[in-house]
Motif scaffolding. Structure first.
Motif, PDB file in Angstrom:
ATOM      1  N   GLY A  39       0.780  -1.220   0.000  1.00 56.36           N
ATOM      2  CA  GLY A  39       0.000   0.000   0.000  1.00 56.36           C
ATOM      3  C   GLY A  39       0.816   1.276   0.000  1.00 56.36           C
ATOM      4  N   TYR A  40       2.046   1.217  -0.419  1.00 59.74           N
ATOM      5  CA  TYR A  40       2.901   2.404  -0.445  1.00 59.74           C
ATOM      6  C   TYR A  40       2.611   3.241  -1.675  1.00 59.74           C
ATOM      7  CZ  TYR A  40       6.005   0.314   3.092  1.00 59.74           C
ATOM      8  OH  TYR A  40       6.554  -0.220   4.225  1.00 59.74           O
ATOM      9  N   GLY A  41       2.844   4.546  -1.536  1.00 59.28           N
ATOM     10  CA  GLY A  41       2.767   5.425  -2.692  1.00 59.28           C
ATOM     11  C   GLY A  41       3.968   5.189  -3.591  1.00 59.28           C
ATOM     12  N   ASN A  42       5.159   5.279  -3.014  1.00 59.09           N
ATOM     13  CA  ASN A  42       6.397   4.993  -3.745  1.00 59.09           C
ATOM     14  C   ASN A  42       6.892   3.623  -3.322  1.00 59.09           C
ATOM     15  OD1 ASN A  42       6.504   7.521  -4.995  1.00 59.09           O
ATOM     16  ND2 ASN A  42       7.434   8.431  -3.180  1.00 59.09           N
ATOM     17  N   LEU A  43       7.375   2.874  -4.271  1.00 57.27           N
ATOM     18  CA  LEU A  43       7.871   1.542  -3.951  1.00 57.27           C
ATOM     19  C   LEU A  43       9.163   1.632  -3.152  1.00 57.27           C
ATOM     20  CD1 LEU A  43       7.344  -0.394  -7.293  1.00 57.27           C
ATOM     21  CD2 LEU A  43       5.971  -0.504  -5.215  1.00 57.27           C
ATOM     22  N   PRO A  44       9.265   0.835  -2.088  1.00 57.85           N
ATOM     23  CA  PRO A  44      10.519   0.818  -1.326  1.00 57.85           C
ATOM     24  C   PRO A  44      11.587   0.055  -2.103  1.00 57.85           C
ATOM     25  CG  PRO A  44       8.983  -0.768  -0.412  1.00 57.85           C
ATOM     26  CD  PRO A  44       8.253  -0.030  -1.496  1.00 57.85           C
ATOM     27  N   ARG A  45      12.830   0.212  -1.687  1.00 57.41           N
ATOM     28  CA  ARG A  45      13.917  -0.558  -2.280  1.00 57.41           C
ATOM     29  C   ARG A  45      13.697  -2.035  -1.996  1.00 57.41           C
ATOM     30  NH1 ARG A  45      19.465   2.714  -1.340  1.00 57.41           N
ATOM     31  NH2 ARG A  45      19.138   4.044  -3.143  1.00 57.41           N
ATOM     32  N   PRO A  46      14.304  -2.911  -2.784  1.00 56.52           N
ATOM     33  CA  PRO A  46      14.080  -4.346  -2.587  1.00 56.52           C
ATOM     34  C   PRO A  46      14.363  -4.843  -1.176  1.00 56.52           C
ATOM     35  CG  PRO A  46      15.188  -3.984  -4.669  1.00 56.52           C
ATOM     36  CD  PRO A  46      15.135  -2.654  -3.972  1.00 56.52           C
ATOM     37  N   GLY A  47      15.433  -4.375  -0.551  1.00 54.49           N
ATOM     38  CA  GLY A  47      15.761  -4.822   0.804  1.00 54.49           C
ATOM     39  C   GLY A  47      14.709  -4.413   1.819  1.00 54.49           C
ATOM     40  N   ALA A  48      14.273  -3.156   1.734  1.00 58.81           N
ATOM     41  CA  ALA A  48      13.243  -2.660   2.657  1.00 58.81           C
ATOM     42  C   ALA A  48      11.911  -3.353   2.412  1.00 58.81           C
ATOM     43  CB  ALA A  48      13.091  -1.151   2.500  1.00 58.81           C
ATOM     44  N   ALA A  49      11.578  -3.564   1.151  1.00 59.44           N
ATOM     45  CA  ALA A  49      10.333  -4.265   0.825  1.00 59.44           C
ATOM     46  C   ALA A  49      10.374  -5.690   1.353  1.00 59.44           C
ATOM     47  CB  ALA A  49      10.112  -4.261  -0.686  1.00 59.44           C
ATOM     48  N   LEU A  50      11.501  -6.343   1.187  1.00 57.56           N
ATOM     49  CA  LEU A  50      11.638  -7.721   1.659  1.00 57.56           C
ATOM     50  C   LEU A  50      11.510  -7.805   3.177  1.00 57.56           C
ATOM     51  CD1 LEU A  50      12.039 -10.618   0.815  1.00 57.56           C
ATOM     52  CD2 LEU A  50      14.491 -10.212   0.750  1.00 57.56           C
ATOM     53  N   MET A  51      12.087  -6.854   3.888  1.00 55.18           N
ATOM     54  CA  MET A  51      11.962  -6.845   5.350  1.00 55.18           C
ATOM     55  C   MET A  51      10.502  -6.693   5.776  1.00 55.18           C
ATOM     56  SD  MET A  51      14.799  -7.408   6.855  1.00 55.18           S
ATOM     57  CE  MET A  51      14.467  -6.855   8.501  1.00 55.18           C
ATOM     58  N   LYS A  52       9.773  -5.776   5.142  1.00 55.33           N
ATOM     59  CA  LYS A  52       8.360  -5.570   5.469  1.00 55.33           C
ATOM     60  C   LYS A  52       7.555  -6.821   5.136  1.00 55.33           C
ATOM     61  CE  LYS A  52       4.715  -3.263   6.640  1.00 55.33           C
ATOM     62  NZ  LYS A  52       4.359  -3.199   8.042  1.00 55.33           N
ATOM     63  N   LEU A  53       7.828  -7.422   3.999  1.00 52.83           N
ATOM     64  CA  LEU A  53       7.122  -8.642   3.611  1.00 52.83           C
ATOM     65  C   LEU A  53       7.402  -9.778   4.596  1.00 52.83           C
ATOM     66  CD1 LEU A  53       7.727  -8.477  -0.236  1.00 52.83           C
ATOM     67  CD2 LEU A  53       5.507  -8.277   0.912  1.00 52.83           C
ATOM     68  N   MET A  54       8.635  -9.855   5.078  1.00 55.95           N
ATOM     69  CA  MET A  54       8.985 -10.898   6.038  1.00 55.95           C
ATOM     70  C   MET A  54       8.252 -10.695   7.358  1.00 55.95           C
ATOM     71  SD  MET A  54      13.001 -11.433   5.121  1.00 55.95           S
ATOM     72  CE  MET A  54      13.319 -12.670   6.354  1.00 55.95           C
ATOM     73  N   GLU A  55       8.047  -9.452   7.764  1.00 53.63           N
ATOM     74  CA  GLU A  55       7.270  -9.176   8.974  1.00 53.63           C
ATOM     75  C   GLU A  55       5.824  -9.627   8.801  1.00 53.63           C
ATOM     76  OE1 GLU A  55       7.546  -5.028   9.940  1.00 53.63           O
ATOM     77  OE2 GLU A  55       9.741  -5.077   9.975  1.00 53.63           O
ATOM     78  N   ILE A  56       5.243  -9.293   7.659  1.00 54.42           N
ATOM     79  CA  ILE A  56       3.859  -9.693   7.375  1.00 54.42           C
ATOM     80  C   ILE A  56       3.753 -11.211   7.338  1.00 54.42           C
ATOM     81  CG2 ILE A  56       2.028  -9.633   5.636  1.00 54.42           C
ATOM     82  CD1 ILE A  56       3.137  -6.839   4.828  1.00 54.42           C
ATOM     83  N   GLU A  57       4.730 -11.851   6.687  1.00 60.81           N
ATOM     84  CA  GLU A  57       4.707 -13.312   6.560  1.00 60.81           C
ATOM     85  C   GLU A  57       4.851 -13.984   7.919  1.00 60.81           C
ATOM     86  OE1 GLU A  57       5.747 -17.385   6.183  1.00 60.81           O
ATOM     87  OE2 GLU A  57       7.111 -15.879   6.987  1.00 60.81           O
ATOM     88  N   ALA A  58       5.675 -13.443   8.797  1.00 61.89           N
ATOM     89  CA  ALA A  58       5.840 -14.024  10.137  1.00 61.89           C
ATOM     90  C   ALA A  58       4.522 -13.983  10.896  1.00 61.89           C
ATOM     91  CB  ALA A  58       6.927 -13.285  10.901  1.00 61.89           C
ATOM     92  N   ASP A  59       3.782 -12.879  10.761  1.00 64.78           N
ATOM     93  CA  ASP A  59       2.472 -12.782  11.407  1.00 64.78           C
ATOM     94  C   ASP A  59       1.507 -13.810  10.820  1.00 64.78           C
ATOM     95  OD1 ASP A  59       0.416 -11.505  13.081  1.00 64.78           O
ATOM     96  OD2 ASP A  59      -0.407 -10.830  11.158  1.00 64.78           O
ATOM     97  N   LEU A  60       1.507 -13.936   9.490  1.00 65.95           N
ATOM     98  CA  LEU A  60       0.639 -14.924   8.847  1.00 65.95           C
ATOM     99  C   LEU A  60       1.004 -16.344   9.275  1.00 65.95           C
ATOM    100  CD1 LEU A  60       0.425 -13.444   5.262  1.00 65.95           C
ATOM    101  CD2 LEU A  60      -1.481 -13.765   6.837  1.00 65.95           C
ATOM    102  N   ASN A  61       2.293 -16.617   9.394  1.00 61.23           N
ATOM    103  CA  ASN A  61       2.717 -17.951   9.804  1.00 61.23           C
ATOM    104  C   ASN A  61       2.288 -18.244  11.246  1.00 61.23           C
ATOM    105  OD1 ASN A  61       4.098 -20.393   8.952  1.00 61.23           O
ATOM    106  ND2 ASN A  61       5.524 -19.897  10.595  1.00 61.23           N
TER     107      ASN A  61
END
Length: 96
Positions: A39-61
């Protein structure tokens, strides 16, 4: 301390989730997927995006393992697809 790709490689998830995510990762397109998931306006860099995705995935897991009624398999697969896609982008940028 481990780098982000090492942490990602050490994740252990059910085979069916990983298999579905690998199939989906073949069609991963960064722009539409990240906008929908983060839901970002500007896309984050790959590393930052991956960190955020990993946080979301940990919650889902955690929800998956706890048999939470709000758990969504399709959302989990979408996040894993994005994680795999972002890891690929990150590897490509590091090798350049």
């Amino acid at each position: 301390m481990k780098d982000i790709l090492s942490i990602l490689n050490d994740l252990r998830r059910p085979r069916l989730l990983i298999r579905a995510a690998r199939i989906g990762a073949q069609d991963y397109r960064r722009n539409p997927h990240l906008h929908r998931l983060l839901g970002y306006g500007n896309l984050p860099r790959p590393g930052a995006a991956l960190m955020k995705l990993m946080e979301i995935e940990a919650d889902l897991n955690d929800r998956r393992r706890g048999n939470d009624s709000g758990y969504s398999v399709s959302r989990h697969v979408e996040i894993l697809v994005a994680m795999m896609g972002e890891a690929r982008v990150l590897r490509e940028t590091q090798s350049s």
